[in-house]
Write a protein that holds these residues in place. Structure first.
Motif, PDB file in Angstrom:
ATOM      1  N   SER A  10      80.522  -1.236 -67.638  1.00  0.00           N
ATOM      2  CA  SER A  10      81.073  -1.836 -66.420  1.00  0.00           C
ATOM      3  C   SER A  10      81.883  -0.813 -65.637  1.00  0.00           C
ATOM      4  O   SER A  10      81.810  -0.753 -64.403  1.00  0.00           O
ATOM      5  N   ALA A  11      82.671  -0.004 -66.341  1.00  0.00           N
ATOM      6  CA  ALA A  11      83.441   1.036 -65.667  1.00  0.00           C
ATOM      7  C   ALA A  11      82.522   2.060 -65.009  1.00  0.00           C
ATOM      8  O   ALA A  11      82.768   2.498 -63.876  1.00  0.00           O
TER       9      ALA A  11
ATOM     10  N   LEU B  40      81.112   0.699 -61.818  1.00  0.00           N
ATOM     11  CA  LEU B  40      82.076   0.769 -60.718  1.00  0.00           C
ATOM     12  C   LEU B  40      82.069   2.160 -60.088  1.00  0.00           C
ATOM     13  O   LEU B  40      82.100   2.305 -58.857  1.00  0.00           O
ATOM     14  N   TYR B  41      82.027   3.184 -60.937  1.00  0.00           N
ATOM     15  CA  TYR B  41      82.048   4.549 -60.414  1.00  0.00           C
ATOM     16  C   TYR B  41      80.756   4.878 -59.670  1.00  0.00           C
ATOM     17  O   TYR B  41      80.786   5.407 -58.553  1.00  0.00           O
TER      18      TYR B  41
ATOM     19  N   THR C 171      78.439   2.985 -58.279  1.00  0.00           N
ATOM     20  CA  THR C 171      78.208   2.258 -57.021  1.00  0.00           C
ATOM     21  C   THR C 171      79.421   2.313 -56.105  1.00  0.00           C
ATOM     22  O   THR C 171      79.446   1.650 -55.065  1.00  0.00           O
ATOM     23  N   ARG C 172      80.450   3.069 -56.506  1.00  0.00           N
ATOM     24  CA  ARG C 172      81.628   3.344 -55.678  1.00  0.00           C
ATOM     25  C   ARG C 172      82.345   2.062 -55.261  1.00  0.00           C
ATOM     26  O   ARG C 172      82.689   1.857 -54.093  1.00  0.00           O
ATOM     27  N   ARG C 173      82.552   1.223 -56.254  1.00  0.00           N
ATOM     28  CA  ARG C 173      83.264  -0.027 -56.017  1.00  0.00           C
ATOM     29  C   ARG C 173      84.752   0.157 -56.315  1.00  0.00           C
ATOM     30  O   ARG C 173      85.138   1.022 -57.111  1.00  0.00           O
TER      31      ARG C 173
ATOM     32  N   LEU D 173      88.419  -0.646 -58.057  1.00  0.00           N
ATOM     33  CA  LEU D 173      88.704  -0.945 -59.456  1.00  0.00           C
ATOM     34  C   LEU D 173      88.904  -2.437 -59.710  1.00  0.00           C
ATOM     35  O   LEU D 173      88.739  -2.898 -60.833  1.00  0.00           O
TER      36      LEU D 173
ATOM     37  N   GLU E 255      87.055  -4.766 -58.468  1.00  0.00           N
ATOM     38  CA  GLU E 255      85.834  -5.391 -57.968  1.00  0.00           C
ATOM     39  C   GLU E 255      85.505  -6.690 -58.687  1.00  0.00           C
ATOM     40  O   GLU E 255      85.046  -7.647 -58.061  1.00  0.00           O
TER      41      GLU E 255
ATOM     42  N   THR F 188      84.955 -10.162 -56.930  1.00  0.00           N
ATOM     43  CA  THR F 188      83.692 -10.888 -57.034  1.00  0.00           C
ATOM     44  C   THR F 188      83.929 -12.347 -57.406  1.00  0.00           C
ATOM     45  O   THR F 188      83.323 -13.266 -56.825  1.00  0.00           O
TER      46      THR F 188
END
Length: 507
Positions: free
Chosen positions: A422-423, A426-427, A429-431, A433, A435, A439
């Motif tokens: 999951s982390a 995030l990195y 897809t440049r979401r 922290l 996210e 959501t």
């Protein structure tokens, strides 16, 4: 004599007192007693299902980040329940950065990182990880890649040392390259014998086109992998891998300060010029003009894929569209599955998914149906798409989709590996922290009107491309009369590149 009389009187009175009196409802002499009451039904409780207990509070993980002086990102999520840590490295480049004609290069390049590093060859490196009781995992996707291991906390320092060798000092041995390349080719040969893989290849071409960065699988194709050289692998690594285009992922029994110290110790001296690549350009969504057919004579089932380019990660339409897609086909009680499986018996199951990427990802419905009902099943798929407009999403459907999506979140975080994945997502897809919190809030707040609008906007049947893998004679006979477009036979591993929606010649 008087004593004897007194004794007899006492005995008589005692006997009379102990004799039970007849019940008031006892039958008179000569009448029959009524039948006893019927025994209670032991299965009666099944008529009333038990009330569900209180739902547990939703607890989402917290992610923290820091950046080293060389541009390397450090992502940490702390969980102290067990002495376990996932340690990994996420890369910002993936198969979308494969050069034209070199499809499969990212896959081969990242796999080569585990074929010898530092002073260890392939076997020695594998044994070094095995001494820790682990085996490193590698995952290559369109938008990025990840390598990592789960280790006991006491072995974390050693694991980080090995990972630093893997990422910073790969040997790129020529003999190991030849072996890995042959293995990738052999895997491709096996994969191309599977109807599901052929369906994916044809689908990516139909939706994106072979010229688009998302128009191929990360494994590439035999013809493109055959052209790859060790120089290509070295070139990809030098161009796409560097501290500013990577993140250290640490999840589990570790704090941010501890993670930063380890990252600085083993990766602080990493140098490189690579930067995160730009998101791929969105492909144009055109009205459907043809139906792609991958001919497989005699196949007992027909694989059906229907879809289009959807949205990119971070698009404000994401939450409402995710709910609409779930109502349509995203869970067992969805319209599509209940129709094809439960009502018609055409399939063991059907589904739909929204896959936002760094660029615009696919929106897909899928099912395997009996060969003899290919036409009727496809008709039902298109009817369900049309029905999203003629039969608006009900409050009950929306509530079930909302609850299902939100309650599924903890499943992604139940292990330190899942937390690490999951982390990394995030990195890559440049979401932000937070996210996952955003959501959940977005899914809770999406209105019925907005969900309905996104369903009609994105799930319009006219814009959905169709791919069928199955018996060509059956498809010709049953699908042609539906008027969904010209049937175009395709061989995904042989045909020339085309733009999405454009017909092509068949050899």
């Amino acid at each position: 004599m008087r004593r004897l009389f007194s004794a007899l009187l006492v005995t008589l009175l005692t006997a009379c007192a102990s004799t039970p009196k007849p019940a008031a409802d006892s039958p008179a002499l000569g009448e029959k007693a009524p039948p006893p009451d019927a025994a209670p039904d032991a299965e009666a409780f099944r008529a009333q299902p038990p009330e569900p207990g209180k739902a547990p509070d939703l607890v989402l993980p917290t992610f923290q980040s820091a950046k080293l002086e060389n541009g390397l990102t450090v992502l940490v999520s702390t969980r102290r329940e067990l002495p376990l840590v996932f340690a990994g490295v996420a890369f910002a480049a993936g198969s979308a950065q494969d050069p034209k004609g070199k499809e499969g290069l990212a896959e081969l390049s990242y796999r080569m990182l585990l074929e010898g590093a530092g002073k260890r060859d392939t076997v020695a490196l594998d044994n070094a990880f095995a001494d820790l009781g682990v085996s490193p995992g590698m995952d290559v996707q369109a938008d990025g890649a990840q390598v990592g291991v789960r280790v006991l906390t006491r072995n974390l320092d050693t694991a980080m040392s090995l990972l630093s060798d893997v990422v910073l000092r790969p040997t790129f041995n020529a003999q190991a390259f030849d072996r890995r390349k042959k293995q990738q080719l052999a895997d491709l040969v096996r994969a191309l014998g599977q109807p599901g893989v052929l369906a994916q290849l044809a689908y990516l071409e139909a939706v994106f086109g072979l010229d688009h960065p998302y128009g191929h699988l990360s494994d590439g194709m035999p013809a493109s992998v055959q052209t790859l050289t060790l120089a290509d692998v070295r070139g990809y690594y030098q161009k796409q891998v560097g501290p500013a285009a990577a993140a250290i992922i640490l999840t589990g029994d570790i704090s941010l300060d501890e993670g930063v110290a380890l990252a600085r110790k083993y990766f602080g001296g990493w140098k490189g010029k690579a930067t995160p690549p730009a998101p791929p350009k969105a492909t144009q969504v055109s009205p459907r003009q043809q139906v792609y057919v991958v001919p497989k004579p005699g196949l007992d089932q027909t694989l059906v894929l229907v879809g289009r380019a959807g949205i990119a990660a971070g698009n404000p339409d994401e939450y409402a569209l995710d709910l609409a897609t779930t109502v349509f086909g995203g869970f067992f009680g969805s319209r599509l599955n209940m129709n094809l499986r439960e009502n018609k018996g055409y399939s063991y199951g059907a589904g739909a998914s929204l896959s936002p990427r760094l660029g615009v990802g696919p929106l897909t419905a899928y099912s395997s149906v009996r060969q003899d009902v290919t036409g009727p099943a496809l008709t039902e798929v298109m009817n369900e798409l049309s029905g999203l407009k003629t039969k608006p999403i009900s409050a009950e459907e929306l509530g079930a989709a909302r609850e299902g999506l939100i309650r599924a979140f903890p499943g992604a975080f139940e292990s330190v590996e899942g937390l690490g994945a999951s982390a990394a997502a995030l990195y890559i897809t440049r979401r932000p922290l937070d996210e996952f919190n955003r959501t959940v809030e977005g899914l809770r707040d999406a209105s019925a009107e907005d969900v309905q609008r996104k369903a009609e906007q994105y799930l319009d049947p006219a814009s959905m491309q169709i791919v069928l893998v199955g018996d060509p004679a059956t498809i010709q006979e049953q699908v042609t009369p539906l008027g969904l477009g010209k049937l175009v036979p395709v061989e995904p591993d042989e045909a020339p590149a085309v733009k999405p929606g454009a017909p092509r010649a068949v050899k």
